[in-house]
Design an enzyme around this catalytic site. Structure first.
Site, PDB file in Angstrom:
ATOM      1  N   ASP A  21      10.227 -69.405  61.289  1.00 29.51           N
ATOM      2  CA  ASP A  21       9.288 -68.850  60.323  1.00 29.51           C
ATOM      3  C   ASP A  21       9.391 -69.674  59.045  1.00 29.51           C
ATOM      4  O   ASP A  21      10.486 -70.061  58.637  1.00 29.51           O
ATOM      5  CB  ASP A  21       9.642 -67.380  60.065  1.00 29.51           C
ATOM      6  CG  ASP A  21       8.656 -66.678  59.151  1.00 29.51           C
ATOM      7  OD1 ASP A  21       7.683 -67.317  58.723  1.00 29.51           O
ATOM      8  OD2 ASP A  21       8.870 -65.488  58.871  1.00 29.51           O
ATOM      9  N   ASP A  42       8.199 -61.218  67.467  1.00 19.69           N
ATOM     10  CA  ASP A  42       9.569 -61.237  66.960  1.00 19.69           C
ATOM     11  C   ASP A  42       9.745 -60.016  66.080  1.00 19.69           C
ATOM     12  O   ASP A  42       8.775 -59.523  65.487  1.00 19.69           O
ATOM     13  CB  ASP A  42       9.850 -62.497  66.136  1.00 19.69           C
ATOM     14  CG  ASP A  42       9.278 -62.395  64.733  1.00 19.69           C
ATOM     15  OD1 ASP A  42      10.008 -62.002  63.798  1.00 19.69           O
ATOM     16  OD2 ASP A  42       8.065 -62.662  64.544  1.00 19.69           O
TER      17      ASP A  42
END
Length: 378
Positions: A93, A272
């Site tokens: 990320d 996620d």
């Protein structure tokens, strides 16, 4: 030269689909749940255990690894895969979520974000170019554009400003990624992130603009940040028709088991969330019987395991009474066992959906799964 990133769809059931993301470091079976390893570790778990539970890919975080131990240090030590002893794919990320969650510690402008470290107060600048550079130094296989994520609910004006800033940052990320050393050699990919708050028109605009940029995959960001589930599902239904069907669809930061099954039903391929690991560290268990709070006194004398049908041996062999004792005593083993039990269930849920989609019986599978949650463990 390594084989490039690719995605194939193997079967469909309505909007849901099974597939495979092929990367030089391995194949990700979709729909997939990625355990979160924010700071180069899935908390309370060995990497070999995480793989044995069925995970094909882990998530790391640009912001946290930038602060500690530092991207350049990770690179000198051979990259994130070597450092954390995980030879399979890693998605990172970009740090956009921290733009929102650490709003009191940052200043944002067209160039990027200036952070004050939550660790020691030192200042860092995270631009789209730096975010891509960091992810390259980490050596992640799937990288994310830097974006601005706004907390919901928010005004349409604020959502529009953040969405359009994220689009401009996406273009800069693409340019930086095209120049990243090792990008071709290691078959890396870059995903764009759809923003737009809870506004349908803004979400469609974002999806269309990102599609025109031709990313290898597309993420839906800025959800599971305070809005009810029906709003999240409405945004997924709004966005999916405007994303390339032949590319992966990733819903970021989601979520509960119920979120997962409903999002897969609507065409999401990747997820996620910290929920299974965080809940495990606090005595919460996710299972085919629904959510169990192992701290409750009723478990103190219960000799049954969490689930005798679990794919993970500790879920079949340790008694609820023992797990209750470990949690009440604050023993680290309790956190480890419950985290593993939760991750095992999440991977079992994803495997069950993949099998059901292949047989075109996803609706029945979801109905049976929800019925099991409602019945509980008796």
């Amino acid at each position: 030269m390594s084989a490039p990133f690719s995605f194939q769809i193997n079967s469909r059931d309505g909007a849901a689909r099974t597939g495979a993301i092929h990367l030089p470091r391995g194949t990700i079976r979709t729909p997939a749940f990625m355990p979160v390893g924010t700071a180069a570790t899935v908390k309370a778990m060995h990497t070999h255990e995480v793989k044995s539970l069925g995970a094909d890919v882990l998530l790391g975080n640009t912001y946290h690894l930038m602060l500690r131990p530092g991207a350049e240090r990770v690179a000198r030590l051979g990259g994130l895969h070597k450092m954390m002893n995980w030879s399979h794919p890693i998605l990172t990320d970009s740090g956009g979520f921290q733009v929102m969650s650490l709003a009191k510690l940052r200043k944002l402008n067209e160039k990027g974000v200036t952070f004050q470290s939550h660790i020691d107060g030192s200042r860092y600048e995270l631009t789209p170019e730096r975010a891509i550079e960091i992810q390259g130094l980490l050596g992640s296989d799937i990288q994310m554009q830097l974006d601005e994520c706004v907390r919901l609910p928010c005004s349409d004006a604020d959502a529009a400003r953040a969405m359009r800033l994220s689009l401009r940052w996406a273009e800069r990320c693409q340019k930086a990624f095209s120049e990243q050393p090792g990008r071709v050699e290691f078959g890396r990919a870059l995903f764009g992130i759809v923003q737009g708050g809870a506004n349908r028109e803004l979400r469609v605009e974002s999806a269309r603009e990102l599609t025109a940029m031709d990313f290898q995959g597309y993420s839906i960001g800025g959800l599971a940040v305070g809005e009810p589930q029906d709003v999240m599902l409405d945004m997924i239904e709004t966005v999916i028709p405007h994303l390339p069907d032949e590319k992966p669809h990733y819903l970021m930061g989601v979520g509960t088991p119920d979120d997962l099954v409903e999002a897969v039903r609507r065409g999401i391929d990747m997820f996620d969330c910290v929920m299974p690991t965080r809940a495990g560290r606090h005595g919460q268990v996710f299972s085919r019987f629904g959510k169990i709070n192992i701290r409750n006194a009723r478990h103190a004398d219960d000799p049954r395991p969490i689930d005798e049908a679990s794919s993970w041996e500790p879920a079949r062999t340790y008694s609820r009474a023992y797990l209750h004792h470990l949690v009440k005593a604050g023993e680290i083993l309790g956190m480890m066992l419950l985290t593993g039990i939760n991750l095992a269930y999440y991977q079992e849920l994803m495997a069950g959906m993949r099998h059901a989609i292949a047989e075109q019986r996803l609706d029945d599978f979801i109905a049976q799964t929800k019925d099991g949650w409602a019945r509980g463990d008796g």
